[in-house]
Design a protein around this motif. Structure first.
Motif, PDB file in Angstrom:
ATOM      1  N   LEU A   4      42.703  50.596  25.026  1.00  0.00           N
ATOM      2  CA  LEU A   4      41.321  50.527  25.490  1.00  0.00           C
ATOM      3  C   LEU A   4      41.041  49.115  25.993  1.00  0.00           C
ATOM      4  O   LEU A   4      41.126  48.156  25.231  1.00  0.00           O
ATOM      5  N   ILE A   5      40.710  49.000  27.269  1.00  0.00           N
ATOM      6  CA  ILE A   5      40.402  47.706  27.869  1.00  0.00           C
ATOM      7  C   ILE A   5      38.936  47.742  28.296  1.00  0.00           C
ATOM      8  O   ILE A   5      38.544  48.567  29.128  1.00  0.00           O
ATOM      9  N   VAL A   6      38.148  46.853  27.715  1.00  0.00           N
ATOM     10  CA  VAL A   6      36.714  46.811  28.009  1.00  0.00           C
ATOM     11  C   VAL A   6      36.408  45.515  28.749  1.00  0.00           C
ATOM     12  O   VAL A   6      36.857  44.436  28.337  1.00  0.00           O
ATOM     13  N   PHE A   7      35.639  45.639  29.822  1.00  0.00           N
ATOM     14  CA  PHE A   7      35.332  44.492  30.672  1.00  0.00           C
ATOM     15  C   PHE A   7      33.842  44.185  30.676  1.00  0.00           C
ATOM     16  O   PHE A   7      33.002  45.085  30.653  1.00  0.00           O
ATOM     17  N   ASP A   8      33.537  42.906  30.735  1.00  0.00           N
ATOM     18  CA  ASP A   8      32.225  42.469  31.183  1.00  0.00           C
ATOM     19  C   ASP A   8      32.159  42.748  32.687  1.00  0.00           C
ATOM     20  O   ASP A   8      33.188  42.967  33.331  1.00  0.00           O
ATOM     21  N   TRP A   9      30.964  42.711  33.263  1.00  0.00           N
ATOM     22  CA  TRP A   9      30.807  43.004  34.693  1.00  0.00           C
ATOM     23  C   TRP A   9      30.601  41.727  35.513  1.00  0.00           C
ATOM     24  O   TRP A   9      31.495  41.292  36.217  1.00  0.00           O
ATOM     25  N   ASP A  10      29.417  41.117  35.398  1.00  0.00           N
ATOM     26  CA  ASP A  10      29.091  39.937  36.196  1.00  0.00           C
ATOM     27  C   ASP A  10      29.985  38.755  35.830  1.00  0.00           C
ATOM     28  O   ASP A  10      30.094  38.380  34.671  1.00  0.00           O
ATOM     29  N   GLY A  11      30.646  38.188  36.832  1.00  0.00           N
ATOM     30  CA  GLY A  11      31.478  37.019  36.607  1.00  0.00           C
ATOM     31  C   GLY A  11      32.873  37.343  36.114  1.00  0.00           C
ATOM     32  O   GLY A  11      33.718  36.442  36.023  1.00  0.00           O
ATOM     33  N   THR A  12      33.113  38.617  35.808  1.00  0.00           N
ATOM     34  CA  THR A  12      34.436  39.041  35.345  1.00  0.00           C
ATOM     35  C   THR A  12      35.099  39.960  36.364  1.00  0.00           C
ATOM     36  O   THR A  12      36.210  39.697  36.821  1.00  0.00           O
ATOM     37  N   LEU A  13      34.410  41.017  36.737  1.00  0.00           N
ATOM     38  CA  LEU A  13      34.899  41.918  37.785  1.00  0.00           C
ATOM     39  C   LEU A  13      34.249  41.615  39.128  1.00  0.00           C
ATOM     40  O   LEU A  13      34.876  41.770  40.172  1.00  0.00           O
ATOM     41  N   VAL A  14      32.995  41.207  39.071  1.00  0.00           N
ATOM     42  CA  VAL A  14      32.199  41.058  40.292  1.00  0.00           C
ATOM     43  C   VAL A  14      31.776  39.603  40.471  1.00  0.00           C
ATOM     44  O   VAL A  14      31.306  38.960  39.530  1.00  0.00           O
ATOM     45  N   ASP A  15      31.921  39.099  41.689  1.00  0.00           N
ATOM     46  CA  ASP A  15      31.575  37.718  42.005  1.00  0.00           C
ATOM     47  C   ASP A  15      30.066  37.623  42.242  1.00  0.00           C
ATOM     48  O   ASP A  15      29.595  37.368  43.357  1.00  0.00           O
ATOM     49  N   SER A  16      29.307  37.822  41.178  1.00  0.00           N
ATOM     50  CA  SER A  16      27.855  37.929  41.280  1.00  0.00           C
ATOM     51  C   SER A  16      27.114  36.685  40.827  1.00  0.00           C
ATOM     52  O   SER A  16      25.887  36.600  41.000  1.00  0.00           O
TER      53      SER A  16
END
Length: 215
Positions: A4-16
């Motif tokens: 199970l791999i859990v990600f943050d969104w902003d700043g981790t996957l997305v250049d937001s």
């Protein structure tokens, strides 16, 4: 291998992060308020939204905070503030899925804004489970991560969290989950090291090697 791999969104996957900074500075201009410094905005990323806004606009009363928060959510839904994926995110997520990993998101972002961002980046069908800030107690409380682990029925020791802030690291630690910090997001490696993550990646594609290193 981590399952199970859990990600943050902003700043981790997305250049937001640049868009978040611009959005908050636009709000300051609209309301005639002191503009929050970029370093302050970066420092609060990952915290519960209302708490982060109060730190960015510390002189404002509850009523004005309400207007600021409402306007922020409105602005972040506009196409001008749509943010792209970081390099190698799409291909890396595809590889992890092909290896049988369950992929999750734990983000302070509100559900409607996440759905817009995921659709805009063609990721709406990639994640097996998503927990958002308006549905659970905010980070660093581990509620979102514990929810994901419970729903997927994956043991804590088979779970890995990926984030870009000290709050993300504390969030994973509070859930008893191993955590890797990306160094290209909201906070730099020196600051992230203060929270003592289990490791760092300088490029998103390095996560594949990190995940695969577990037997």
């Amino acid at each position: 291998m981590k399952r199970l791999i859990v990600f943050d969104w902003d700043g981790t996957l997305v250049d937001s992060v640049p868009d978040i900074i611009l959005c908050k500075q636009n709000l300051a201009s609209k309301y005639g308020l002191p503009s929050p410094h970029e370093n302050v905005i970066r420092s609060v990323l990952g915290k519960p939204f209302k708490e982060a806004m109060a730190i960015c606009f510390p002189t404002e009363n509850e009523e004005t905070q309400g207007f600021l928060q409402e306007d922020y959510h409105h602005l972040k839904k506009e196409r001008f503030f749509y943010s792209p994926l970081f390099m190698n995110v799409n291909s890396t997520l595809t590889t992890l899925k092909s290896q049988g990993c369950i992929l999750g998101i734990a983000t302070s972002k509100y559900r409607e804004e996440f759905d817009i961002g995921a659709k805009n980046n063609c990721l709406q069908d990639v994640f097996d489970i998503v927990a958002c800030g308006n549905e659970h107690t905010g980070k660093p409380d581990p509620a979102m991560l514990k929810f994901i682990i419970t729903q997927t029925n994956i043991p804590i020791e088979d779970t890995l969290f990926i984030g870009d802030t000290k709050t993300d690291i504390m969030f994973a630690r509070n859930a008893g989950v191993e955590v890797v910090a990306v160094t290209y997001g909201a906070q730099n490696k020196i600051d992230l090291a203060l929270a003592n993550p289990d490791g760092f990646v300088d490029d998103f594609s390095e996560i594949i090697n990190w995940v695969s290193s577990y037997v």
